[in-house]
Enzyme design. Structure first.
Site, mmCIF file in Angstrom:
data_model
loop_
_atom_site.group_PDB
_atom_site.id
_atom_site.type_symbol
_atom_site.label_atom_id
_atom_site.label_comp_id
_atom_site.label_asym_id
_atom_site.label_seq_id
_atom_site.Cartn_x
_atom_site.Cartn_y
_atom_site.Cartn_z
ATOM 1 N N HIS A 158 16.596 -10.086 -4.484
ATOM 2 C CA HIS A 158 15.981 -9.982 -5.682
ATOM 3 C C HIS A 158 17.176 -10.469 -6.673
ATOM 4 O O HIS A 158 16.864 -10.958 -8.060
ATOM 5 C CB HIS A 158 15.450 -8.932 -6.127
ATOM 6 C CG HIS A 158 14.134 -8.350 -5.364
ATOM 7 N ND1 HIS A 158 13.227 -9.136 -5.440
ATOM 8 C CD2 HIS A 158 13.816 -7.211 -4.942
ATOM 9 C CE1 HIS A 158 12.303 -8.511 -4.901
ATOM 10 N NE2 HIS A 158 12.570 -7.239 -4.340
ATOM 11 N N ASP A 193 10.213 -9.751 3.412
ATOM 12 C CA ASP A 193 10.069 -8.407 3.107
ATOM 13 C C ASP A 193 8.676 -8.531 2.411
ATOM 14 O O ASP A 193 8.106 -9.522 1.937
ATOM 15 C CB ASP A 193 11.327 -8.537 2.017
ATOM 16 C CG ASP A 193 11.309 -7.221 1.188
ATOM 17 O OD1 ASP A 193 12.162 -6.408 1.518
ATOM 18 O OD2 ASP A 193 10.458 -6.947 0.143
ATOM 19 N N HIS A 195 7.945 -7.776 -0.801
ATOM 20 C CA HIS A 195 8.435 -8.182 -2.021
ATOM 21 C C HIS A 195 8.929 -9.683 -2.022
ATOM 22 O O HIS A 195 9.710 -9.881 -1.154
ATOM 23 C CB HIS A 195 9.161 -7.454 -2.922
ATOM 24 C CG HIS A 195 8.789 -6.068 -2.986
ATOM 25 N ND1 HIS A 195 9.139 -4.966 -2.246
ATOM 26 C CD2 HIS A 195 7.806 -5.493 -3.898
ATOM 27 C CE1 HIS A 195 8.813 -3.884 -2.693
ATOM 28 N NE2 HIS A 195 7.809 -4.258 -3.799
ATOM 29 N N ASP A 282 9.653 -2.981 4.547
ATOM 30 C CA ASP A 282 8.782 -2.477 3.624
ATOM 31 C C ASP A 282 7.215 -2.919 3.704
ATOM 32 O O ASP A 282 6.446 -2.496 2.964
ATOM 33 C CB ASP A 282 9.310 -2.367 2.119
ATOM 34 C CG ASP A 282 9.744 -3.873 1.893
ATOM 35 O OD1 ASP A 282 9.846 -4.566 2.440
ATOM 36 O OD2 ASP A 282 10.351 -4.110 0.881
#
Length: 339
Positions: A158, A193, A195, A282
Protein backbone atom coordinates in the site's frame (compact mmCIF):
# COMPACT_ATOMS: atom_id res chain seq x y z
CA UNK A 1 13.30 -22.81 -0.45
CA UNK A 2 15.54 -20.11 1.00
CA UNK A 3 13.79 -17.70 3.36
CA UNK A 4 14.89 -14.36 4.80
CA UNK A 5 14.03 -12.35 7.93
CA UNK A 6 15.75 -9.87 10.23
CA UNK A 7 15.02 -9.65 13.96
CA UNK A 8 14.97 -5.84 13.76
CA UNK A 9 11.63 -6.13 11.96
CA UNK A 10 10.07 -6.72 15.39
CA UNK A 11 10.77 -3.15 16.55
CA UNK A 12 7.65 -1.70 14.85
CA UNK A 13 4.90 -2.24 17.41
CA UNK A 14 1.90 -0.08 16.47
CA UNK A 15 -0.81 0.34 19.09
CA UNK A 16 -3.64 2.07 17.28
CA UNK A 17 -5.84 1.54 14.25
CA UNK A 18 -8.84 3.67 13.36
CA UNK A 19 -11.65 2.41 11.14
CA UNK A 20 -15.23 3.58 10.89
CA UNK A 21 -14.51 6.24 13.49
CA UNK A 22 -13.45 3.74 16.14
CA UNK A 23 -9.96 3.38 17.59
CA UNK A 24 -8.93 -0.21 18.24
CA UNK A 25 -5.78 -2.31 18.54
CA UNK A 26 -3.66 -2.33 15.41
CA UNK A 27 -3.82 -5.79 13.76
CA UNK A 28 -0.33 -5.51 12.19
CA UNK A 29 1.41 -6.78 15.31
CA UNK A 30 4.92 -8.21 15.86
CA UNK A 31 3.18 -11.45 16.88
CA UNK A 32 2.55 -12.01 13.16
CA UNK A 33 6.25 -12.83 12.91
CA UNK A 34 5.93 -15.78 15.29
CA UNK A 35 3.03 -17.25 13.33
CA UNK A 36 4.66 -16.71 9.93
CA UNK A 37 7.98 -18.08 11.20
CA UNK A 38 6.18 -21.16 12.44
CA UNK A 39 4.54 -21.58 9.06
CA UNK A 40 7.81 -21.19 7.19
CA UNK A 41 9.60 -23.66 9.47
CA UNK A 42 6.87 -26.23 8.95
CA UNK A 43 7.56 -25.91 5.22
CA UNK A 44 11.26 -26.63 5.88
CA UNK A 45 12.37 -23.02 5.42
CA UNK A 46 15.16 -21.80 7.69
CA UNK A 47 15.10 -18.04 8.07
CA UNK A 48 18.37 -16.34 7.05
CA UNK A 49 19.35 -12.80 8.01
CA UNK A 50 19.36 -10.46 5.00
CA UNK A 51 22.27 -8.46 3.63
CA UNK A 52 22.25 -4.67 4.05
CA UNK A 53 22.02 -3.16 0.56
CA UNK A 54 21.86 0.40 1.89
CA UNK A 55 19.38 3.08 0.93
CA UNK A 56 20.18 3.16 -2.79
CA UNK A 57 17.78 0.41 -3.94
CA UNK A 58 15.04 1.80 -1.69
CA UNK A 59 15.54 5.33 -3.07
CA UNK A 60 14.99 4.00 -6.60
CA UNK A 61 11.34 3.59 -5.52
CA UNK A 62 10.85 6.12 -2.72
CA UNK A 63 11.76 9.81 -2.84
CA UNK A 64 14.60 11.08 -0.63
CA UNK A 65 12.13 13.57 0.85
CA UNK A 66 9.87 10.71 1.95
CA UNK A 67 12.76 8.63 3.30
CA UNK A 68 13.95 11.59 5.36
CA UNK A 69 10.42 11.92 6.71
CA UNK A 70 10.19 8.26 7.72
CA UNK A 71 13.59 8.31 9.41
CA UNK A 72 13.10 11.53 11.39
CA UNK A 73 9.40 12.20 11.89
CA UNK A 74 8.94 10.35 15.19
CA UNK A 75 11.72 12.21 17.00
CA UNK A 76 10.36 15.51 15.68
CA UNK A 77 6.75 14.60 16.49
CA UNK A 78 7.28 13.78 20.15
CA UNK A 79 8.91 17.18 20.74
CA UNK A 80 5.50 18.76 20.15
CA UNK A 81 3.70 19.56 23.39
CA UNK A 82 0.86 17.14 23.99
CA UNK A 83 1.78 14.88 21.06
CA UNK A 84 0.87 11.19 21.11
CA UNK A 85 3.49 8.43 21.23
CA UNK A 86 2.69 7.54 17.61
CA UNK A 87 2.61 9.75 14.54
CA UNK A 88 -0.99 9.74 13.28
CA UNK A 89 -2.13 12.48 10.89
CA UNK A 90 -5.23 14.56 11.45
CA UNK A 91 -5.11 16.60 8.23
CA UNK A 92 -4.42 15.71 4.60
CA UNK A 93 -3.79 17.88 1.52
CA UNK A 94 -6.58 18.06 -1.05
CA UNK A 95 -4.03 17.44 -3.83
CA UNK A 96 -0.60 15.85 -4.12
CA UNK A 97 0.75 18.99 -5.79
CA UNK A 98 0.13 21.06 -2.65
CA UNK A 99 3.01 22.96 -1.05
CA UNK A 100 5.22 21.03 1.36
CA UNK A 101 4.73 22.07 5.00
CA UNK A 102 7.52 22.47 7.53
CA UNK A 103 5.59 21.26 10.57
CA UNK A 104 5.65 17.64 11.71
CA UNK A 105 1.85 17.55 11.72
CA UNK A 106 1.62 18.88 8.18
CA UNK A 107 4.25 16.49 6.84
CA UNK A 108 2.49 13.57 8.53
CA UNK A 109 -0.67 14.46 6.64
CA UNK A 110 1.27 14.75 3.40
CA UNK A 111 3.07 11.40 3.72
CA UNK A 112 0.50 9.21 5.52
CA UNK A 113 -2.60 8.34 3.52
CA UNK A 114 -4.70 7.10 6.44
CA UNK A 115 -4.73 6.32 10.15
CA UNK A 116 -3.66 2.68 9.80
CA UNK A 117 0.07 3.45 9.43
CA UNK A 118 1.11 4.99 12.77
CA UNK A 119 4.83 5.68 13.08
CA UNK A 120 6.52 4.92 16.40
CA UNK A 121 10.13 4.81 17.61
CA UNK A 122 10.91 1.46 15.94
CA UNK A 123 9.00 1.92 12.69
CA UNK A 124 11.84 3.15 10.47
CA UNK A 125 14.21 0.41 11.60
CA UNK A 126 11.64 -2.32 10.95
CA UNK A 127 10.59 -0.95 7.57
CA UNK A 128 14.22 -0.59 6.49
CA UNK A 129 15.05 -4.20 7.33
CA UNK A 130 11.82 -5.44 5.82
CA UNK A 131 12.97 -3.90 2.53
CA UNK A 132 16.43 -5.46 2.93
CA UNK A 133 14.73 -8.82 3.43
CA UNK A 134 12.97 -8.47 0.06
CA UNK A 135 16.21 -7.38 -1.63
CA UNK A 136 18.07 -10.39 -0.25
CA UNK A 137 15.39 -12.74 -1.55
CA UNK A 138 15.75 -11.07 -4.95
CA UNK A 139 19.53 -11.62 -4.78
CA UNK A 140 18.92 -15.28 -4.07
CA UNK A 141 16.73 -15.67 -7.14
CA UNK A 142 19.24 -13.78 -9.28
CA UNK A 143 21.88 -16.24 -8.04
CA UNK A 144 19.86 -19.15 -9.38
CA UNK A 145 17.32 -20.16 -6.72
CA UNK A 146 13.98 -21.19 -8.19
CA UNK A 147 12.13 -19.33 -5.44
CA UNK A 148 12.90 -17.43 -2.25
CA UNK A 149 10.58 -16.31 0.54
CA UNK A 150 10.92 -12.89 2.20
CA UNK A 151 9.17 -12.62 5.57
CA UNK A 152 8.57 -8.89 5.20
CA UNK A 153 7.02 -7.20 8.18
CA UNK A 154 5.78 -4.50 8.11
CA UNK A 155 4.25 -5.22 4.71
CA UNK A 156 4.59 -2.85 1.77
CA UNK A 157 2.12 -2.99 -1.10
CA UNK A 158 0.00 0.00 0.00
CA UNK A 159 3.05 2.31 0.10
CA UNK A 160 3.44 4.71 -2.85
CA UNK A 161 6.67 6.47 -3.75
CA UNK A 162 6.13 9.15 -1.09
CA UNK A 163 3.10 7.94 0.82
CA UNK A 164 2.53 5.39 3.60
CA UNK A 165 -0.83 3.71 4.10
CA UNK A 166 -2.58 0.51 5.08
CA UNK A 167 0.10 -0.71 7.56
CA UNK A 168 2.78 -0.13 4.87
CA UNK A 169 5.79 2.23 4.74
CA UNK A 170 8.28 0.92 2.16
CA UNK A 171 7.01 -1.01 -0.85
CA UNK A 172 9.01 -4.22 -0.53
CA UNK A 173 7.55 -5.85 -3.65
CA UNK A 174 8.28 -2.79 -5.80
CA UNK A 175 11.80 -2.49 -4.38
CA UNK A 176 12.48 -6.15 -5.22
CA UNK A 177 11.04 -5.75 -8.73
CA UNK A 178 13.16 -2.69 -9.40
CA UNK A 179 16.28 -4.56 -8.26
CA UNK A 180 15.44 -7.37 -10.68
CA UNK A 181 14.84 -4.87 -13.47
CA UNK A 182 18.18 -3.19 -12.75
CA UNK A 183 19.83 -6.62 -13.03
CA UNK A 184 18.49 -6.97 -16.58
CA UNK A 185 15.45 -9.11 -15.86
CA UNK A 186 11.85 -8.63 -17.00
CA UNK A 187 9.73 -8.75 -13.83
CA UNK A 188 6.01 -9.14 -13.36
CA UNK A 189 4.40 -8.47 -9.98
CA UNK A 190 1.44 -10.66 -9.05
CA UNK A 191 -0.41 -9.45 -5.95
CA UNK A 192 -2.71 -12.02 -4.31
CA UNK A 193 -3.43 -10.07 -1.11
CA UNK A 194 -7.15 -9.60 -0.39
CA UNK A 195 -6.57 -5.83 -0.61
CA UNK A 196 -5.53 -4.17 -3.84
CA UNK A 197 -1.83 -3.29 -4.03
CA UNK A 198 -2.53 0.37 -4.73
CA UNK A 199 0.96 1.57 -3.88
CA UNK A 200 2.57 -0.95 -6.22
CA UNK A 201 0.17 0.03 -9.00
CA UNK A 202 0.88 3.72 -8.45
CA UNK A 203 4.65 3.26 -8.53
CA UNK A 204 4.63 1.47 -11.89
CA UNK A 205 1.47 2.96 -13.43
CA UNK A 206 3.33 4.79 -16.19
CA UNK A 207 5.97 2.09 -16.67
CA UNK A 208 6.06 -0.56 -19.41
CA UNK A 209 9.05 -2.44 -17.97
CA UNK A 210 7.21 -3.97 -15.00
CA UNK A 211 3.80 -5.64 -15.34
CA UNK A 212 1.51 -5.27 -12.32
CA UNK A 213 -1.39 -7.69 -11.78
CA UNK A 214 -3.66 -7.79 -8.72
CA UNK A 215 -6.50 -10.07 -7.61
CA UNK A 216 -8.41 -8.55 -4.69
CA UNK A 217 -11.77 -7.86 -3.11
CA UNK A 218 -13.80 -5.33 -5.10
CA UNK A 219 -12.76 -1.91 -3.75
CA UNK A 220 -16.21 -0.40 -4.32
CA UNK A 221 -16.90 -1.26 -0.66
CA UNK A 222 -13.51 -2.47 0.56
CA UNK A 223 -10.12 -0.91 1.33
CA UNK A 224 -8.38 0.84 -0.45
CA UNK A 225 -11.63 2.09 -2.08
CA UNK A 226 -10.12 4.56 -4.57
CA UNK A 227 -7.85 2.18 -6.46
CA UNK A 228 -8.07 -1.35 -7.82
CA UNK A 229 -10.93 -1.02 -10.28
CA UNK A 230 -10.93 -2.99 -13.51
CA UNK A 231 -10.74 0.08 -15.75
CA UNK A 232 -7.35 1.09 -14.30
CA UNK A 233 -4.99 -0.15 -17.02
CA UNK A 234 -1.99 2.16 -16.70
CA UNK A 235 -1.13 5.52 -18.25
CA UNK A 236 1.29 6.77 -20.88
CA UNK A 237 3.86 4.12 -21.70
CA UNK A 238 2.28 2.00 -19.00
CA UNK A 239 -1.13 1.75 -20.68
CA UNK A 240 -2.02 -1.93 -20.82
CA UNK A 241 0.68 -2.95 -18.32
CA UNK A 242 -1.62 -2.95 -15.28
CA UNK A 243 -4.37 -5.52 -14.74
CA UNK A 244 -6.85 -5.43 -11.86
CA UNK A 245 -9.17 -8.34 -11.20
CA UNK A 246 -11.59 -7.20 -8.48
CA UNK A 247 -13.63 -10.11 -7.13
CA UNK A 248 -16.79 -10.27 -4.99
CA UNK A 249 -16.55 -10.45 -1.20
CA UNK A 250 -16.60 -14.06 -0.09
CA UNK A 251 -14.93 -15.42 -3.24
CA UNK A 252 -14.08 -19.11 -2.69
CA UNK A 253 -11.28 -21.36 -3.92
CA UNK A 254 -12.84 -22.34 -7.24
CA UNK A 255 -13.84 -18.84 -8.32
CA UNK A 256 -10.50 -17.45 -7.21
CA UNK A 257 -8.59 -20.03 -9.24
CA UNK A 258 -10.65 -19.18 -12.32
CA UNK A 259 -9.67 -15.51 -12.00
CA UNK A 260 -6.08 -16.49 -11.30
CA UNK A 261 -5.93 -18.17 -14.72
CA UNK A 262 -6.64 -14.78 -16.31
CA UNK A 263 -3.82 -13.22 -14.29
CA UNK A 264 -1.34 -15.94 -15.20
CA UNK A 265 -2.16 -15.67 -18.90
CA UNK A 266 -1.48 -11.93 -18.77
CA UNK A 267 1.91 -12.59 -17.19
CA UNK A 268 2.72 -15.05 -19.99
CA UNK A 269 1.69 -12.46 -22.57
CA UNK A 270 4.11 -9.98 -21.00
CA UNK A 271 7.00 -12.40 -21.48
CA UNK A 272 8.16 -12.08 -17.89
CA UNK A 273 11.33 -13.98 -16.99
CA UNK A 274 10.97 -13.50 -13.21
CA UNK A 275 8.03 -13.10 -10.83
CA UNK A 276 7.58 -11.01 -7.70
CA UNK A 277 4.70 -12.57 -5.80
CA UNK A 278 3.10 -10.22 -3.27
CA UNK A 279 1.72 -12.89 -0.96
CA UNK A 280 -1.22 -11.85 1.18
CA UNK A 281 -2.70 -14.60 3.34
CA UNK A 282 -5.59 -12.36 4.38
CA UNK A 283 -7.74 -13.94 1.65
CA UNK A 284 -8.36 -16.79 4.12
CA UNK A 285 -11.89 -17.47 5.31
CA UNK A 286 -10.93 -16.81 8.96
CA UNK A 287 -8.79 -13.71 8.49
CA UNK A 288 -10.02 -10.78 10.62
CA UNK A 289 -10.77 -8.66 7.51
CA UNK A 290 -13.25 -11.23 6.10
CA UNK A 291 -12.73 -10.37 2.44
CA UNK A 292 -12.55 -13.79 0.77
CA UNK A 293 -13.25 -17.40 1.72
CA UNK A 294 -10.06 -19.13 0.62
CA UNK A 295 -9.42 -22.34 2.57
CA UNK A 296 -6.06 -23.50 3.91
CA UNK A 297 -5.81 -26.26 1.24
CA UNK A 298 -6.86 -23.62 -1.29
CA UNK A 299 -3.59 -21.76 -0.72
CA UNK A 300 -1.68 -24.85 -1.86
CA UNK A 301 -3.76 -24.96 -5.04
CA UNK A 302 -3.16 -21.26 -5.67
CA UNK A 303 0.58 -21.76 -5.16
CA UNK A 304 0.62 -24.72 -7.52
CA UNK A 305 -1.12 -22.75 -10.23
CA UNK A 306 1.31 -19.84 -9.90
CA UNK A 307 4.37 -22.10 -9.93
CA UNK A 308 3.01 -23.46 -13.21
CA UNK A 309 4.35 -20.28 -14.81
CA UNK A 310 7.76 -21.91 -14.38
CA UNK A 311 9.37 -18.58 -13.48
CA UNK A 312 11.90 -17.91 -10.72
CA UNK A 313 9.97 -16.18 -7.97
CA UNK A 314 10.59 -13.74 -5.14
CA UNK A 315 7.76 -14.40 -2.67
CA UNK A 316 7.23 -11.25 -0.58
CA UNK A 317 4.99 -11.43 2.48
CA UNK A 318 2.22 -8.84 2.51
CA UNK A 319 -0.96 -9.19 4.60
CA UNK A 320 -2.40 -12.02 6.64
CA UNK A 321 -3.42 -11.15 10.17
CA UNK A 322 -3.55 -12.94 13.48
CA UNK A 323 -5.72 -16.02 13.54
CA UNK A 324 -5.16 -19.64 14.46
CA UNK A 325 -4.73 -20.43 10.75
CA UNK A 326 -2.09 -17.87 9.73
CA UNK A 327 0.98 -20.09 10.05
CA UNK A 328 -0.80 -23.09 8.54
CA UNK A 329 -1.83 -20.99 5.54
CA UNK A 330 1.78 -20.05 4.87
CA UNK A 331 2.86 -23.68 5.21
CA UNK A 332 0.16 -24.73 2.78
CA UNK A 333 1.24 -22.13 0.24
CA UNK A 334 4.98 -22.82 0.47
CA UNK A 335 4.47 -26.59 0.34
CA UNK A 336 2.15 -26.20 -2.62
CA UNK A 337 4.60 -24.07 -4.57
CA UNK A 338 6.35 -26.15 -7.23
CA UNK A 339 4.15 -29.19 -6.84
Amino acid sequence: MKAFFDERQRAHDPKHFMANGRVSANPEQPQRIAELSRGASAANCNLIAPTDHGLGPIAEIHSPEYLTFLETIHSRWIRTEGASDEVIPNIHPDRRTASYPKSASGQAGFHQADTSCPIAAGTWQSAYWSAQTALSAADSVLAGEAAAYALCRPPGHHAFGDLAGGFCFLNNSAIAAQALLRAGRRPAILDVDVHHGNGTQGIFYQCKDVLTVSLHADPARFYPFFWGHAEERGEGEGRGYNLNLPLPRGTDDENYLAALDVALNRIRSFGADVLVLALGLDAHENDPFHGFSITTPGFARIAGAISGLDLPAVIVQEGGYLSADLGDNLTSFLNGYGK
